[in-house]
Write a protein that holds these residues in place. Sequence first.
Motif, PDB file in Angstrom:
ATOM      1  N   PRO A 188       0.836  -1.291   0.082  1.00 29.86           N
ATOM      2  CA  PRO A 188      -0.006  -0.098   0.123  1.00 29.86           C
ATOM      3  C   PRO A 188       0.829   1.206  -0.003  1.00 29.86           C
ATOM      4  O   PRO A 188       2.254   1.228   0.058  1.00 29.86           O
ATOM      5  CB  PRO A 188      -0.806   0.123   1.320  1.00 29.86           C
TER       6      PRO A 188
ATOM      7  N   SER B 159      -1.777   7.694   6.207  1.00 30.15           N
ATOM      8  CA  SER B 159      -2.901   7.416   5.197  1.00 30.15           C
ATOM      9  C   SER B 159      -2.248   6.409   4.150  1.00 30.15           C
ATOM     10  O   SER B 159      -2.512   6.786   3.095  1.00 30.15           O
ATOM     11  CB  SER B 159      -3.520   8.605   4.797  1.00 30.15           C
ATOM     12  N   GLN B 160      -1.585   5.530   4.566  1.00 35.03           N
ATOM     13  CA  GLN B 160      -1.085   4.386   3.448  1.00 35.03           C
ATOM     14  C   GLN B 160      -2.382   3.496   3.181  1.00 35.03           C
ATOM     15  O   GLN B 160      -2.322   2.274   3.508  1.00 35.03           O
ATOM     16  CB  GLN B 160       0.212   3.955   4.028  1.00 35.03           C
ATOM     17  N   ASP B 161      -3.353   3.657   2.560  1.00 38.83           N
ATOM     18  CA  ASP B 161      -4.582   3.108   2.356  1.00 38.83           C
ATOM     19  C   ASP B 161      -4.752   2.688   1.031  1.00 38.83           C
ATOM     20  O   ASP B 161      -6.021   2.364   0.525  1.00 38.83           O
ATOM     21  CB  ASP B 161      -5.777   3.823   3.022  1.00 38.83           C
ATOM     22  N   GLU B 162      -3.938   3.024  -0.105  1.00 41.32           N
ATOM     23  CA  GLU B 162      -4.271   2.905  -1.401  1.00 41.32           C
ATOM     24  C   GLU B 162      -3.429   1.823  -2.136  1.00 41.32           C
ATOM     25  O   GLU B 162      -2.269   1.533  -1.436  1.00 41.32           O
ATOM     26  CB  GLU B 162      -4.016   4.075  -2.289  1.00 41.32           C
TER      27      GLU B 162
ATOM     28  N   HIS C 280     -12.708   1.363   5.286  1.00 46.21           N
ATOM     29  CA  HIS C 280     -11.355   0.913   5.923  1.00 46.21           C
ATOM     30  C   HIS C 280     -11.468   0.879   7.224  1.00 46.21           C
ATOM     31  O   HIS C 280     -12.271   1.163   7.899  1.00 46.21           O
ATOM     32  CB  HIS C 280     -10.429   2.157   5.742  1.00 46.21           C
TER      33      HIS C 280
ATOM     34  N   THR D 100     -10.219   1.866  10.241  1.00 43.21           N
ATOM     35  CA  THR D 100      -9.428   2.824  10.798  1.00 43.21           C
ATOM     36  C   THR D 100      -9.285   2.684  12.430  1.00 43.21           C
ATOM     37  O   THR D 100      -8.591   3.650  12.914  1.00 43.21           O
ATOM     38  CB  THR D 100     -10.159   4.157  10.519  1.00 43.21           C
TER      39      THR D 100
ATOM     40  N   HIS E  99     -13.224   8.947   9.210  1.00 38.48           N
ATOM     41  CA  HIS E  99     -11.656   8.805   8.972  1.00 38.48           C
ATOM     42  C   HIS E  99     -10.888   9.614   9.845  1.00 38.48           C
ATOM     43  O   HIS E  99      -9.719   8.870  10.422  1.00 38.48           O
ATOM     44  CB  HIS E  99     -11.418   9.461   7.514  1.00 38.48           C
TER      45      HIS E  99
ATOM     46  N   TYR F 154     -10.584   7.289  -0.290  1.00 41.88           N
ATOM     47  CA  TYR F 154      -9.206   7.108   0.401  1.00 41.88           C
ATOM     48  C   TYR F 154      -8.907   8.372   1.206  1.00 41.88           C
ATOM     49  O   TYR F 154      -9.423   9.541   1.113  1.00 41.88           O
ATOM     50  CB  TYR F 154      -8.313   7.133  -0.749  1.00 41.88           C
TER      51      TYR F 154
END
Lengths: 837, 182
Positions: A82, A89-92, A149, A151, A158, A317
């Motif tokens: 990711p 925010s390493q969520d992609e 996500h 979180t 978020h 995201y």
Amino acid sequence: MVDPPRSEGPAVVGTAFERLGGRERVTGETVYADDLTFPRMVHLALTRATIPHGRIIGVDTSKALEMPGVLGVLTGADLPTPYGIFPISQDEHALCGEKVRFVGDPVAAVAALTEEEAQHAALAVEVTYEPLATISTIEEALEPFDTIHDTGRENNVHRLSSFTFGDVEAGFSEADEILEDLFFYEGNTHLALEQHSAVAVPEGEDRVTVYASTQVPHYLHRALTQVLGLEAAKVRVVASPTGGGFGGKTDPLNHEIVVAAMALHLGRPVRCTLSREEVFYCHRGRHPAKMRLRTGFRRDGAITGQHLEAAIDGGAYGSYGVASLLYHGALQTTTYRLPRYRFDGSRVFTNKPPCGPKRGHGTPQPRFAFEVQLDKAAERLGIDPADLRLDNLAEAHSVTANWLQLGTVGLRPCIEAVVEGSRWRERRGRLPRGRGLGLACSAYMSGAGLPIVWNQLPHSGVQLHLDRSGGVTVFSGHTEIGQGSDSVLAAIVAETLGLEAGDVRVARGDTALTPVDLGSYSSRVTLMAGNAALQAAERAREIIAASAADELGVGVEGLVFAEGRVFDSSEPARGLDFAAAVAAAEERNGTLGTTGSYTPPRTPARYQGSGVGPSPTYSYSAAVVELEVDEMTGMLTVDHVWIAHDLGTAINPVLARGQVEGSVYMGLGEVLMEEQAFRRLPRRRSDALVHRHPSMLEYKSPTFHEMPEVTTYLIEGPDPAGPFGAKEVGQGPLLPMPPAVANAVADAVGVRIDQVPISPEMVLKALTAHQAGSEARFGPTSFPDLPLGESLRVLTPEEGGDGLSADDGHSPARKPATMPTREEASKGAESASTSSL
Amino acid sequence: MTTTPHITTATLRVNGEDRTVAFATHHTLLEVLREELGLTGTKHGCELGECGACTVLVDGRAVLSCLMLAAEATGREIDTVEGLRAGPSLHPLQAAFVELGATQCGYCTPGMLMSAKALLDEVEAPDDAQIDTALGGNLCRCTGYVSIVDAVRRAAPQDMTRREVGAETSESETGDGRSTAV
């Protein structure tokens, strides 16, 4: 040490010199990413999610691989690491492996000999999903549905933020009038004319160069290194001239990573250019924002306190979202004296394209709320809206309630210029019904005070190359997105060395060939890269002056660099051509080159969450809008805009004016028509949540026909933080436009539209409500309950605070987030300069 | 399933030069100019006829090259931004665009210039309404159009009286009260 030799007054800075790269732009010679071709280059297309939220059960690429021309397919399994622009925010994923989170999320990539073959084959990749609940609104995101996500926060929240600066309740108790209003600002997108494009060229098995239409080659370089698992030195990113950015090319984007992976997979160059529809789904634009604003005023107009609440829709995201949320709160304090202030904010995830930074990043929404509410307050207090603002102006070089260090504040001359230009005093409230004037102001940063990835390294670096021919080249990691940053850096160097701007070449945006610059975002390049260029040029001047003085037999203190020569000020005939002076210095020192770097001054704010908002200085804007409202149709016609912008110093007034006019235009687009809005497809089709109008025809943006006359005032007054006194100009002038239009509507027909964009339907509804005896207003009527918890309490400077919150006091001392204070920074620059000799 | 495309071989007259080229018959003039002839000065922003970036002249008329098949352009005079100047000097429109800041990112500029050329070839001194109409299909996200209108007026050959219009629309005020025209 002697006084550094000076050229005689500005010869380049402040003049309308021809922009660098201007000729190439009008002859079709500028090479954008999609114009690049390489031998054996192939094309890549992405298979995108057709449902808004679901688990991926299977991806069958077998049919695609058999299609004509197809060379290779990648899926999420090939790119499992990711990434995301923010470390938190390493969520992609470059290609989704487990889940898809919005219609348009990429699932597979196909490379083929032609673009058409790649597009056909991408449609032949078969993906099966287990659908999850679609989260389409802020309210739904706060309910217990499927989470987008994990979180660790409630439902699809978020981020939550709450700050209380000073005794806000005491502020409200001192107020004679308290206004509370609800506002909604719809999302909108950048709509850069250039469709995003990236080309990757492999070198051997483990090196790759990516040419991309990016605003942030440095951060793309980081993401590529991370996701591809390559050593940083083996990845090179070149920012091609970008056909418009506005913040839309400020994230590392999945197609930019996928082309690199495919190029390494195939061992040949790969290009991917997004279609316009894909660009709409790529987005990263303005967050839709619901806001509740409560402000206290004394009878004389003085503001006693403010409480802003914001609930923003982040899409699927994180992107810049943590910063976007904090920006909603941070800059409210920069225009007027706001002694006590509270901000509560929440960003939620929904199954829509991710929101991020668009010109003004997170600040146009609360600025709209504030400036419209000030207009209402002026009415209630019986004070002219211009005077209400003039009486509350923030003080230059003061520290705000939330601990932002202001620089020069040119808001007074801005307001005075537009008030005079529009004949506000004579005409406001006195125009025939249907015609109105509205005023609004704003402030914006000249570059973010902190880097995205925390470190103590310079934010901008410049290397200056000088050769014996007299040629000077600036090597800088910035990108040219049309704003004219090449010209600004060339002018700063030329001014310092007594040359013309056109004598200086600029090599930019190449992670292998230029020193790091963090990117073209947050209006940072003129101030930060400009200061780095100035330092490099001043160092070069000292080296050249030392040898020229010896050559000419004069003291170094009398030397002047001007008109392409280095000469004795008391005897101008005694001098050298610049080339000869460089040659003399090279003879003495060997090959010439200098460096310059810039790190912003340390912010006095030290509380947790204070990293968003600090800037070396702030620009100021004021606007008056004149418009006509057709009461039969609700249509608005904006006839004239007077805009004044305090930019410190105009390095080039033609380019600066272009930034102001472009900002006015984009702000008008936001308030009059632009909407990144979504709808559900009919149930019989798929019920999917899709973009309402992902085309340039249906996503309305202003054309020549809608653009009013614009009178621009560039307000100058050099700020010590900027090179030659320059501050930002590229974003700030957008901010006053939406509230100025809303305020003009109120002046014209007496109704308040507390929502952006303002559609004819809203105006008619407000007029109808007014006639029926209801409130003369259109806007939101509710604000969601945010699960906020405790607010971080910070004493203000006036209350004797130290920039920390009470809670921070108990935790181990945090390292200062930036290197030196303003004074330390300038001292450091001097000593570094001396030691280079 | 994709099938082998039908190929057209044709001579296109581009910027006064005959170029013989083979292309898939369904390809647009935009695609053939950019991909077969290497004339990448013509841009694309939507490929659906919505933004004007791909505007070229065909027999002197402004045409969206993304909506015209290359096969339809055979035997006609095609002019692109690359042919706007003869030799090293800029065409008056190009010079005005550079001087007045009518090009920022530059991506809409080729299409904007070609639409403006079609207008000035037809109307020597267009008024604002004529400029708005002729360029109304060309989107620009950078300039706010103000400087583009100034540049088209400046380049209009018979309109000497309006040459200074760019300076009139804007003024600059310095902190100490000095005022300079922008």
